[in-house]
Write a protein that holds these residues in place. Structure first.
Motif, short mmCIF file in Angstrom:
data_model
loop_
_atom_site.label_atom_id
_atom_site.label_comp_id
_atom_site.label_asym_id
_atom_site.label_seq_id
_atom_site.Cartn_x
_atom_site.Cartn_y
_atom_site.Cartn_z
N TYR A 184 7.12 41.07 -3.46
CA TYR A 184 5.82 41.31 -4.23
C TYR A 184 5.95 41.98 -5.39
O TYR A 184 7.26 42.83 -6.22
CB TYR A 184 4.99 42.31 -3.21
CG TYR A 184 4.62 41.99 -1.75
CD1 TYR A 184 3.12 40.94 -1.85
CD2 TYR A 184 4.88 42.48 -0.85
CE1 TYR A 184 2.78 40.65 -1.19
CE2 TYR A 184 4.90 41.86 0.53
CZ TYR A 184 3.73 40.91 0.83
OH TYR A 184 2.94 41.10 1.64
N VAL A 185 5.64 41.50 -6.74
CA VAL A 185 5.73 41.70 -8.27
C VAL A 185 3.92 41.81 -8.55
O VAL A 185 3.54 41.23 -8.78
CB VAL A 185 6.80 41.08 -8.67
CG1 VAL A 185 6.83 41.64 -10.37
CG2 VAL A 185 7.96 40.79 -8.28
N ILE A 199 -0.98 41.03 -8.25
CA ILE A 199 0.45 41.02 -7.70
C ILE A 199 0.53 39.88 -7.10
O ILE A 199 0.01 38.75 -6.91
CB ILE A 199 -0.43 41.86 -6.50
CG1 ILE A 199 -0.06 42.91 -6.93
CG2 ILE A 199 1.04 41.90 -6.07
CD1 ILE A 199 -1.13 44.29 -6.01
N VAL A 200 1.99 39.27 -7.43
CA VAL A 200 2.08 38.35 -7.06
C VAL A 200 3.35 37.89 -5.89
O VAL A 200 3.95 39.00 -5.92
CB VAL A 200 3.34 37.24 -8.55
CG1 VAL A 200 3.98 36.18 -8.25
CG2 VAL A 200 1.91 37.21 -9.97
N VAL A 201 3.75 37.06 -5.08
CA VAL A 201 4.61 37.12 -3.94
C VAL A 201 5.56 35.32 -4.19
O VAL A 201 4.90 34.55 -4.91
CB VAL A 201 3.78 37.14 -3.16
CG1 VAL A 201 2.98 36.06 -2.23
CG2 VAL A 201 4.65 37.20 -1.07
N ARG A 213 3.41 32.98 -6.21
CA ARG A 213 1.92 33.02 -6.63
C ARG A 213 1.12 34.30 -6.76
O ARG A 213 1.89 35.10 -5.72
CB ARG A 213 1.54 31.51 -4.91
CG ARG A 213 1.79 32.64 -3.31
CD ARG A 213 1.76 31.60 -2.49
NE ARG A 213 2.83 32.68 -1.76
CZ ARG A 213 3.71 32.48 -1.46
NH1 ARG A 213 4.75 31.98 -1.38
NH2 ARG A 213 3.63 33.29 0.31
N VAL A 214 -0.01 33.41 -6.42
CA VAL A 214 -1.06 34.96 -6.64
C VAL A 214 -1.11 35.43 -5.73
O VAL A 214 -1.84 34.48 -4.59
CB VAL A 214 -1.98 34.60 -7.45
CG1 VAL A 214 -3.20 35.81 -7.80
CG2 VAL A 214 -1.51 34.81 -9.68
N PHE A 215 -1.03 36.60 -4.98
CA PHE A 215 -1.53 37.62 -3.73
C PHE A 215 -2.33 38.67 -3.79
O PHE A 215 -3.41 38.29 -2.60
CB PHE A 215 -0.40 38.72 -3.65
CG PHE A 215 0.23 39.47 -2.71
CD1 PHE A 215 -0.08 38.58 -1.09
CD2 PHE A 215 0.04 40.24 -2.54
CE1 PHE A 215 -0.59 39.11 0.01
CE2 PHE A 215 -0.59 41.04 -0.93
CZ PHE A 215 -0.71 41.07 0.12
N HIS A 216 -2.50 38.98 -4.45
CA HIS A 216 -3.81 39.79 -4.61
C HIS A 216 -4.26 40.25 -6.77
O HIS A 216 -3.93 40.51 -6.51
CB HIS A 216 -3.90 41.21 -4.15
CG HIS A 216 -5.67 41.84 -3.78
ND1 HIS A 216 -6.09 41.52 -2.51
CD2 HIS A 216 -5.70 42.87 -4.20
CE1 HIS A 216 -6.99 42.17 -3.04
NE2 HIS A 216 -6.73 42.71 -3.79
N TRP A 235 0.41 48.51 -0.51
CA TRP A 235 -0.19 49.91 -0.45
C TRP A 235 -0.15 49.25 -2.40
O TRP A 235 0.57 49.74 -2.74
CB TRP A 235 0.02 51.49 -0.20
CG TRP A 235 -0.11 50.81 1.18
CD1 TRP A 235 0.44 50.14 2.51
CD2 TRP A 235 -1.32 51.42 2.31
NE1 TRP A 235 -0.03 50.36 3.41
CE2 TRP A 235 -0.85 50.90 3.50
CE3 TRP A 235 -2.19 52.34 1.50
CZ2 TRP A 235 -1.90 51.92 4.20
CZ3 TRP A 235 -2.97 53.18 2.06
CH2 TRP A 235 -2.90 52.21 3.75
N SER A 236 -0.46 49.34 -3.02
CA SER A 236 -0.87 49.36 -4.62
C SER A 236 -1.91 50.65 -4.79
O SER A 236 -2.83 51.47 -4.80
CB SER A 236 -1.43 47.94 -4.63
OG SER A 236 -1.82 47.66 -6.37
#
Length: 295
Positions: A184-185, A199-201, A213-216, A235-236
């Motif tokens: 995750y980045v 957030i991209v996974v 791809r876009v995660f959240h 957790w972000s």
């Protein structure tokens, strides 16, 4: 109430009698928490004041000053401190004797921008983000020109450096899933721009990230520091606190913090205590969850 449950699963994570605590305050921009269980202490950065702080149940002290405007930290598989430094535009390792070794300061003959956050994979490789935040002004380092695009890099155990993600605007926080099948980045976008923030996974294929791809999307604010728990929930940091996101991208709940959160890490006796750096302060809260980090 110090939390919001957006999914029934989150109710099992929170203990009503374990409230959010402010452990210390008086910083200018607190960042980069890393837990040292073998010393029962937490290190974290106070970037504009050019110092690394040390918190333990016995109190607060300065661990290193000057810190070369250190930002994110982690530990390697031998337990040594790995740090991202804006001032030297480098990633360093603190040895057992206290000396500091530079692990990365350039790529293809050009200086890095301002390494921001860092994680270590089980194979000993070190992964770090290199946005431009630390050189855009003199607040968190020294204003300077960019010499490289803003990439995610991998330092091999043999010391070689590779740009592994090259299509993000400004990569920031990063975290592996517990089984290291995902990376995750957080892409927080360029300063003074209208870049998307999300957030991209990435799937990990043959040791490299693929299929990004876009995660959240965090709202309010944006994702900065991110960490996984042992069940793979992410957790972000966020504008209103800390958000917990399921592996499928569903928002499970929020921990509400009265300052903008920059970064987080798990620690404490059973890795069940979430430490939170938020603008001027350090907070913590104990959960019915355990962090996935090692050591």
């Amino acid at each position: 109430m110090f939390y919001e449950a957006h999914d029934p699963r989150f109710e099992r994570f929170v203990m009503f009698n374990a409230p959010v605590k402010r452990l210390a305050t008086g910083f200018d921009w607190a960042e980069g928490p890393v837990w040292f269980g073998d010393a029962s202490c937490l290190l974290f950065s106070d970037i504009p004041n050019n110092r690394i702080m040390r918190w333990s149940p016995d109190g607060l002290s300065v661990y290193r000053q000057p810190s070369n405007f250190a930002n994110g930290h982690t530990r390697d598989r031998e337990g040594r401190l790995i740090s991202c430094q804006h001032g030297t535009r480098s990633v360093t390792r603190t040895e057992y004797d206290g000396s500091v070794t530079t692990l990365a300061a350039s790529y293809q003959g050009k200086r890095l921008n301002s390494p921001n956050d860092v994680v270590v994979k089980s194979d000993g490789s070190i992964w770090f983000t290199d946005p431009h935040y630390g050189i855009m002004t003199d607040y968190e380092g020294c204003k300077a020109d960019e010499e490289l695009p803003r990439h995610v890099y991998r330092i091999d155990p043999d010391g070689s450096i590779e740009a592994v993600i090259t299509d993000m605007m400004c990569p920031n926080g990063l975290a592996f899933s517990p089984d290291e099948s995902r990376l995750y980045v957080a892409d927080t976008g360029r300063m003074h721009s209208a870049d998307p923030q999300h957030i991209v996974v990435f799937d990990m294929t043959d040791g490299r990230p693929t299929e990004g791809r876009v995660f959240h999307v965090i709202r309010p604010g944006c994702a900065d520091g991110i960490r996984c728990d042992s069940d793979g929930n992410l957790w972000s940091s966020a504008g209103d606190g800390v958000h917990c996101i399921a592996p499928d991208g569903t928002l499970l709940g929020r921990i509400l913090i009265p300052e903008i959160v920059s970064n987080i890490c798990f620690g404490g006796r059973a890795k069940h205590q979430l430490f939170i750096t938020a603008t001027t302060s350090l907070y913590s809260v104990i959960f019915n969850r355990r962090g996935a980090q090692w050591p």
